[in-house]
Design a protein around this motif. Sequence first.
Motif, short mmCIF file in Angstrom:
data_model
loop_
_atom_site.label_atom_id
_atom_site.label_comp_id
_atom_site.label_asym_id
_atom_site.label_seq_id
_atom_site.Cartn_x
_atom_site.Cartn_y
_atom_site.Cartn_z
N SER A 110 29.48 6.12 -12.16
CA SER A 110 29.41 7.42 -12.53
C SER A 110 29.74 7.67 -13.98
O SER A 110 30.81 7.25 -14.55
CB SER A 110 30.29 7.95 -11.70
OG SER A 110 29.72 8.02 -10.12
N TYR A 111 29.00 8.80 -14.50
CA TYR A 111 29.55 9.08 -15.95
C TYR A 111 29.18 10.75 -15.94
O TYR A 111 28.96 11.20 -14.72
CB TYR A 111 29.17 8.27 -17.09
CG TYR A 111 27.61 8.46 -17.17
CD1 TYR A 111 27.15 8.63 -18.37
CD2 TYR A 111 26.58 7.56 -16.46
CE1 TYR A 111 25.54 8.88 -18.71
CE2 TYR A 111 25.48 7.57 -16.51
CZ TYR A 111 25.09 8.25 -17.57
OH TYR A 111 23.66 8.17 -17.75
N GLU A 112 29.14 11.37 -17.03
CA GLU A 112 28.92 12.62 -17.23
C GLU A 112 27.47 12.97 -16.74
O GLU A 112 27.36 14.14 -16.43
CB GLU A 112 29.18 13.17 -18.57
CG GLU A 112 28.20 12.52 -19.57
CD GLU A 112 28.68 11.35 -20.01
OE1 GLU A 112 28.17 11.19 -21.32
OE2 GLU A 112 29.59 10.71 -19.80
N ARG A 113 26.63 12.18 -16.78
CA ARG A 113 25.21 12.38 -16.44
C ARG A 113 24.93 11.75 -14.94
O ARG A 113 23.71 12.21 -13.99
CB ARG A 113 24.26 11.72 -17.52
CG ARG A 113 23.94 12.40 -18.52
CD ARG A 113 22.75 11.88 -19.35
NE ARG A 113 21.67 12.29 -18.74
CZ ARG A 113 20.57 11.68 -18.48
NH1 ARG A 113 20.80 10.13 -18.93
NH2 ARG A 113 19.54 11.83 -17.76
N ILE A 114 25.91 11.27 -14.14
CA ILE A 114 25.65 10.84 -12.65
C ILE A 114 26.94 11.27 -11.94
O ILE A 114 27.86 10.99 -12.24
CB ILE A 114 25.63 9.46 -12.90
CG1 ILE A 114 24.44 8.95 -13.43
CG2 ILE A 114 25.58 8.92 -11.39
CD1 ILE A 114 24.13 7.42 -13.30
N LEU A 115 26.64 12.34 -10.95
CA LEU A 115 27.49 13.22 -10.26
C LEU A 115 27.40 12.80 -8.91
O LEU A 115 26.04 12.80 -8.38
CB LEU A 115 27.43 14.53 -10.53
CG LEU A 115 28.26 15.55 -9.76
CD1 LEU A 115 29.85 15.20 -10.22
CD2 LEU A 115 27.96 16.99 -9.91
N LEU A 116 28.38 12.08 -8.27
CA LEU A 116 28.23 11.69 -6.85
C LEU A 116 28.77 13.29 -5.75
O LEU A 116 29.83 13.70 -6.08
CB LEU A 116 29.11 10.71 -6.37
CG LEU A 116 29.24 10.13 -5.02
CD1 LEU A 116 27.71 9.86 -4.52
CD2 LEU A 116 29.85 8.97 -4.74
N LEU A 117 27.78 13.48 -4.80
CA LEU A 117 28.02 14.61 -4.14
C LEU A 117 28.58 13.97 -2.85
O LEU A 117 28.72 12.85 -2.48
CB LEU A 117 26.61 15.35 -3.60
CG LEU A 117 25.92 15.88 -4.91
CD1 LEU A 117 24.61 16.57 -4.47
CD2 LEU A 117 26.81 17.09 -5.52
#
Length: 334
Positions: free
Chosen positions: A107-114
Amino acid sequence: MKILIVSGFLGAGKTTFIKEMAAKTGRDFVIMENEYGEAGIDSALLNQEKNINVWELTEGCVCCTMKADFASSVLTIANTLDPEYLIVEPTGVGMLSSIIQNIRQISYERILLLKPVTIVDADSFDFSRRMYGEILTDQIRAAGTVVISKRSFSSVSEASGLLDYIRKINPGACIQYEHYSRQDSSWWESLLKTRLDGTRIDSPALAEPELDTLSLQNPSLPSANHLIFFLEDLIRGEFGCICRAKGLIQTEKGLLRFDAVNDRYSITGCEQKESPGATFIGRDLKRNRLRRLLLSSIYTSSKISGRKTIQNSSRKLPGFVTAPKNIRKAEEAL
């Protein structure tokens, strides 16, 4: 890219749930389907929906034997297709906690886990708990929302027993007992707007920008004529209300640079050492139409982590009889 994991034991109804979510929200979905074997039956069913694309991972489980493949596949989808949402549908015997951990590592600023969703088949719950208790318990414990499906209860007490058992495993989970098909759009949107830590994406301090953006890697078209036809459609609004688009398109004769602003566009040649790529900015972007047109080679023959993807047919563009002089010169220079 926001990632929602839809977990659940074998036969719980994950694919049906995802189809309903796609229909109710109309969001830009890419589905990562983890199946054993090569049949891809669930993938074929999902692929019938107009607003989703399906990518398959087979011959292993993303929570254990395919960790590296899974991580690289997520990054590939984020960088190549740039979807608004990636829905991960693990195999029914996957450990949800392990899948969450795998995604958190990339995860980083462009990949967000819901917050993940777990589908529970009420009719098969007792059998699944006896035979595969560790897996089922993990899927419930790691979920943010538990959705009850296939409910043939003979009494109120029988239903209460199931709900009490789920609450005992995961006291903080939201349990959706009424069938999801009867839920309004706000309930579906809540699943797509809640981070893993429970915070809302649409809070005032974290409001999303008004303009939407789509970035594609390695776009291609057969010729400069096809690029002209594409840009004519683009400025007429065929791909959404796009106020700016620019990039490098690979053609059979080499790279062409394009730039479009409102109702104007230009095409020029460029140095071959540059890498193809395109960015689109505007509102109501027709993301899947853009992907299918400009990434047709990926849809028909690409592989993610060495595994063949579901094929999609790309739109066939009619060619022009004669290209404008400046485009012919650009092609000749290439």
